[in-house]
Scaffold this active site. Structure first.
Site, PDB file in Angstrom:
ATOM      1  N   ASP A   1      24.610  37.647  23.100  1.00 22.42           N
ATOM      2  CA  ASP A   1      25.028  38.125  24.426  1.00 22.42           C
ATOM      3  C   ASP A   1      24.581  37.159  25.514  1.00 22.42           C
ATOM      4  O   ASP A   1      25.353  36.811  26.425  1.00 22.42           O
ATOM      5  CB  ASP A   1      24.441  39.516  24.697  1.00 22.42           C
ATOM      6  CG  ASP A   1      25.144  40.616  23.924  1.00 22.42           C
ATOM      7  OD1 ASP A   1      26.240  40.359  23.401  1.00 22.42           O
ATOM      8  OD2 ASP A   1      24.590  41.727  23.847  1.00 22.42           O
TER       9      ASP A   1
ATOM     10  N   GLU B   1      31.110  35.461  19.793  1.00 23.05           N
ATOM     11  CA  GLU B   1      31.237  35.045  18.392  1.00 23.05           C
ATOM     12  C   GLU B   1      30.868  33.574  18.212  1.00 23.05           C
ATOM     13  O   GLU B   1      30.257  33.191  17.207  1.00 23.05           O
ATOM     14  CB  GLU B   1      32.673  35.295  17.904  1.00 23.05           C
ATOM     15  CG  GLU B   1      33.103  36.750  17.921  1.00 23.05           C
ATOM     16  CD  GLU B   1      32.211  37.645  17.079  1.00 23.05           C
ATOM     17  OE1 GLU B   1      31.702  37.177  16.040  1.00 23.05           O
ATOM     18  OE2 GLU B   1      32.000  38.800  17.466  1.00 23.05           O
TER      19      GLU B   1
END
Length: 494
Positions: free
Chosen positions: A209, A141
């Site tokens: 990611d 996040e």
């Protein structure tokens, strides 16, 4: 006055409203740290600037704080921000301070929005197998924020259709309360644009990611945890009809799991121990929010007998919380005394001792311990909130006022401290200050009509010798009306 946990749980429940479409369409309100309103009209149609993004984050956070079950638990708040900022410290392209907060929701989910605000569901913490798994989600996040995926998504969406402030707040509000409703909202409105705000593209997910894993490893957590967490979510998809909340806003194709495993292989595979704080926060959430699988105290006791080290200590802490909440005070005091011998300065135990003393109607027992802790850690959030709460229960509102006013000088936007100060003024019979602070509390939640009502009540109580306070109240009323009018005037796009 209730134990501190009961107080902030009551505050959380009071603020929690049902997610309805009328709520989504409601105007978003703002109370930014520098008392200025962001320019979000037609002039903001280009790329969202860093300053505008940060201010927009404040608008959304105020909206969420007044309408969802955002936790006001000092121990969980401190842990999330300690963990989150440890990861932020190893991140690049950080443009503003981050704020991490908990949401009382049993689903596995976390979400980020403008300006470095990241929400974490209690269900995510409870179901993370280890601290690295939790950290992997936060790192992901953080990467979304530092790479400005939302801001870039806004620009792309504006090329298709305008984005309204209410639409953005509504979508994020749904993501916080019930992510399953997000898709329905998108299909029921002109929400191809809203989808751009909530549903990240595959490219953004891949970038988050990659960057998230580097943040995770650099901060000292297990990079293999990302793939482990993805595998955990895949298991849920395989055996359950409901899609995990996290996957609604973060699609998980098989290739993404494989990529995570391959990227992790560049790092050394080794053992990463969980921090005691993670274990204690998880125990706290299991006991007081989501209830672990060991619902019966007998089952928990049997598990403790089979455990050792930090794991045993955390399970004993969970048992302590359950004994307090079940009003088994004698057993709770006995267990607390044995645990505090092992960890005499542990704030989790100090917090529970405060709750126990108040619940057992013996608040004076905790005053000395809290006074000593406050001298060691003045203005610490956990210590100050517990000390003020015990002082209120011990019929010492003036001491509570002193503690809370000093704390709020540095943290003027703290909801729990402001609520407690409202109670302290009421107990001290200072109704003018009570009404002023009550107005400020509603303003923190962007409920300006109610804020102004309480300020008017305070004005009616003040006399000729209170010119300074009268002037301050009039200034607050002007600020609140200005914000209300500004919000009403927003008819353009972001």
């Amino acid at each position: 006055m209730p134990p501190l946990f009961s107080r902030f749980k009551k505050l959380t429940l009071t603020l929690s409203l049902a997610a309805s479409f009328s709520l989504i369409a409601a105007s978003a309100h703002s109370m930014t740290s520098d008392n200025e309103l962001p320019d979000l009209g037609a002039s903001a149609l280009g790329t969202l600037s860093i300053e505008k993004e940060r201010r927009l984050g404040h608008i959304i956070y105020d909206q969420l704080r007044g309408q969802t079950a955002i936790l006001q638990d000092p121990l969980i708040i401190e842990y999330l921000n300690d963990l989150g900022n440890k990861l932020v410290a190893k991140s690049e392209d950080v443009n503003f301070p981050f704020t991490f907060f908990g949401v009382n929701n049993n689903q596995i989910n976390a979400f980020a929005f403008y300006g470095g605000f990241i929400g974490v569901h209690t269900g995510l913490i409870a179901k993370a197998d280890n601290e690295s798994q939790l950290a992997s989600v936060l790192a992901h996040e953080i990467a979304h924020v530092t790479q400005r995926h939302l801001a870039r998504g806004k620009e792309a969406a504006n090329n298709r259709a305008p984005l309204t402030l209410a639409g953005i707040v509504g979508s994020i509000l749904l993501a916080a309360i019930n992510p399953q409703l997000v898709m329905a909202s998108m299909m029921a409105t002109s929400a191809g644009t809203q989808q751009a705000m909530i549903n990240y593209t595959r490219g953004n997910e891949q970038e988050a990611d990659n960057i998230g894993m580097n943040i995770l490893a650099n901060a000292g957590y297990d990079p293999y945890a990302s793939a482990e967490f993805f595998a955990k979510l895949q298991e849920q998809i395989r055996y359950k009809a409901d899609i995990p909340a996290f996957l609604i806003t973060h699609p998980l194709p098989e290739s993404r799991v494989t990529d995570a495993r391959l990227r992790a292989m560049q790092f050394e595979k080794k053992f990463y121990a969980d921090s005691l704080e993670f274990m204690l926060v998880k125990a706290r959430i299991n006991a007081r929010y989501v209830r672990s699988e060991y619902d019966k105290i007998k089952d928990l006791t049997n598990l403790i007998d089979k455990s050792s080290g930090n794991k045993k200590f955390a399970l004993q802490y969970e048992l302590l919380l359950r004994l307090v909440d079940d009003e088994q005070f004698d057993k709770a005091f006995e267990l607390w005394e044995s645990l505090v011998k092992v960890a005499p300065n542990n704030l989790y135990l100090l917090d529970t001792y405060s709750d126990l003393a108040i619940a057992a109607k013996k608040p004076e027992l905790a005053l000395e311990a809290l006074s000593k802790a406050y001298k060691i850690k003045p203005n610490n959030y956990v210590v100050t909130m517990n000390y003020a709460n015990v002082a209120l229960e011990a019929k010492m509102p003036d001491r509570a006022i002193e503690l809370l006013e000093y704390y709020l000088l540095n943290k003027p936007r703290d909801l729990l401290a402001t609520q407690m100060l409202v109670d302290a003024y009421k107990d001290s019979k200072n109704m003018a200050k009570y009404n002023i602070t009550k107005g400020e509390l509603f303003a923190l939640m962007a409920r300006y009509n109610e804020a102004i009502t309480f300020l008017d009540r305070a004005l009616a109580m003040l006399g000729k010798n209170d010119n300074a306070e009268i002037n301050r109240i009039q200034a607050l009323k002007y600020q609140y009306r200005e914000r209300q009018q500004y919000i009403k005037d927003i008819k353009g796009t972001i």
